[in-house]
Scaffold this motif. Sequence first.
Motif, PDB file in Angstrom:
ATOM      1  N   PRO A  64      19.249 -28.113  -3.302  1.00  0.00           N
ATOM      2  CA  PRO A  64      19.849 -26.785  -3.204  1.00  0.00           C
ATOM      3  C   PRO A  64      20.622 -26.411  -4.469  1.00  0.00           C
ATOM      4  O   PRO A  64      21.068 -27.282  -5.218  1.00  0.00           O
ATOM      5  N   ALA A  65      20.770 -25.122  -4.686  1.00  0.00           N
ATOM      6  CA  ALA A  65      21.498 -24.635  -5.860  1.00  0.00           C
ATOM      7  C   ALA A  65      22.955 -25.084  -5.851  1.00  0.00           C
ATOM      8  O   ALA A  65      23.597 -25.166  -6.903  1.00  0.00           O
ATOM      9  N   LEU A  92      18.154 -36.332  -9.526  1.00  0.00           N
ATOM     10  CA  LEU A  92      17.605 -35.064  -9.054  1.00  0.00           C
ATOM     11  C   LEU A  92      18.598 -33.942  -9.350  1.00  0.00           C
ATOM     12  O   LEU A  92      19.260 -33.385  -8.472  1.00  0.00           O
ATOM     13  N   ASP A  93      18.702 -33.626 -10.643  1.00  0.00           N
ATOM     14  CA  ASP A  93      19.564 -32.548 -11.115  1.00  0.00           C
ATOM     15  C   ASP A  93      19.078 -32.159 -12.504  1.00  0.00           C
ATOM     16  O   ASP A  93      17.955 -32.504 -12.889  1.00  0.00           O
ATOM     17  N   GLY A  94      19.894 -31.468 -13.273  1.00  0.00           N
ATOM     18  CA  GLY A  94      19.468 -30.995 -14.582  1.00  0.00           C
ATOM     19  C   GLY A  94      19.148 -32.088 -15.568  1.00  0.00           C
ATOM     20  O   GLY A  94      18.483 -31.830 -16.585  1.00  0.00           O
ATOM     21  N   ARG A  95      19.572 -33.327 -15.293  1.00  0.00           N
ATOM     22  CA  ARG A  95      19.222 -34.442 -16.186  1.00  0.00           C
ATOM     23  C   ARG A  95      17.771 -34.853 -15.980  1.00  0.00           C
ATOM     24  O   ARG A  95      17.035 -35.027 -16.948  1.00  0.00           O
ATOM     25  N   LEU A  96      17.383 -35.106 -14.757  1.00  0.00           N
ATOM     26  CA  LEU A  96      16.007 -35.436 -14.359  1.00  0.00           C
ATOM     27  C   LEU A  96      15.400 -36.570 -15.193  1.00  0.00           C
ATOM     28  O   LEU A  96      14.240 -36.534 -15.590  1.00  0.00           O
ATOM     29  N   VAL A  97      16.203 -37.593 -15.488  1.00  0.00           N
ATOM     30  CA  VAL A  97      15.705 -38.754 -16.218  1.00  0.00           C
ATOM     31  C   VAL A  97      15.839 -39.994 -15.348  1.00  0.00           C
ATOM     32  O   VAL A  97      16.517 -39.980 -14.309  1.00  0.00           O
ATOM     33  N   VAL A 155      17.544 -27.258 -14.061  1.00  0.00           N
ATOM     34  CA  VAL A 155      16.234 -27.218 -13.410  1.00  0.00           C
ATOM     35  C   VAL A 155      16.412 -26.395 -12.129  1.00  0.00           C
ATOM     36  O   VAL A 155      16.729 -26.939 -11.067  1.00  0.00           O
ATOM     37  N   PRO A 156      16.250 -25.081 -12.212  1.00  0.00           N
ATOM     38  CA  PRO A 156      16.556 -24.213 -11.070  1.00  0.00           C
ATOM     39  C   PRO A 156      15.745 -24.498  -9.808  1.00  0.00           C
ATOM     40  O   PRO A 156      16.231 -24.254  -8.702  1.00  0.00           O
ATOM     41  N   GLU A 157      14.515 -24.958  -9.977  1.00  0.00           N
ATOM     42  CA  GLU A 157      13.666 -25.255  -8.824  1.00  0.00           C
ATOM     43  C   GLU A 157      13.261 -26.724  -8.898  1.00  0.00           C
ATOM     44  O   GLU A 157      12.549 -27.130  -9.821  1.00  0.00           O
ATOM     45  N   LEU A 158      13.727 -27.525  -7.941  1.00  0.00           N
ATOM     46  CA  LEU A 158      13.514 -28.971  -8.022  1.00  0.00           C
ATOM     47  C   LEU A 158      13.335 -29.550  -6.634  1.00  0.00           C
ATOM     48  O   LEU A 158      14.148 -29.313  -5.732  1.00  0.00           O
TER      49      LEU A 158
END
Length: 320
Positions: A64-65, A92-97, A155-158
Amino acid sequence: MKVSGIAASLILAASVAACSAETGGADTGGTEGAANDAAAVIVDLRVRDNPEAAYVSLQEFTVPASHEIGDGMMPYEGIGWENGLVGYRMYLDGRLVSDIFGKQSPDPALGQIDEYGSYHELAPWGMDVLKVGPSLGLGGIGIMRGDQPEQFGSVPELSASIGETGAANGVFTITAGGIEGASGNTGGFVADYSIGSDSPLTRVKVKTNGELPLATGLVMHDGAELLQSDGAEGTWRYVATWGDTQSENKDGLGMALFYRANEATYGGLANSTHFVAFGQPEFEYAFLAAWELDPSGINSREAFAALLTKELAELEGTTE
């Protein structure tokens, strides 16, 4: 009463689990069914609605946002996968690593992690052994901005979904969208991850959209030695590091990134990352880690180099 999206997902997951229990079926979204099978490959995706709630295993989850880094929504900030040799997690956020959970035992471990941050100290099962920082971690997907690879930042949609867990293979999919490129365009990708029971290697197949300049890589720490394949023959190449004190436990850790020579170009070291940049909308790569204390018994540069040779040969022998 209005139910939030995440709360609805948790309610649905609980209902599915209850039905499985009544019919004798397995709950493939969690870890309990394979907890006693040391050879099982586990994909662990657990979420909670608030800090006081218990974590619930899900088969799929859309982030969720409202999610913020460190809010404890997921026990170790994302999705995890493990076999008897090693564990990994993806933020599972803007890092996505991706990050590494070193294991001292072949028994499943990730499902027992309930407290955010508790995995940074050595426990009987192991610990988080990699410092990621702003890098692409190990095999994380990032974006090229200028001449260096960077984490996406937003990452707005994940979303994440589990395909297989609890048996000889672990499979899951990450879907990302709405990512802004350097020219202001937006795009995304679908990445399928898989790992078997007898190797620390995770394979990743990616399909992109929106012409984003994607990259992957591995973090470079002080004192680590760079290892590379000679590139004379074959389809696959690797870039790897070994360091006798590279892990967060200050002991031996090896990391490797494998890529197809016709799909990616090694770019050197930037943003603390040895990176490869991809030049086409579909590509495949793989990564692995070996920790000095894990069940593989690899505790030297020489043993790690032998593992790289073995895994490279097996990748060359695949027909996929």
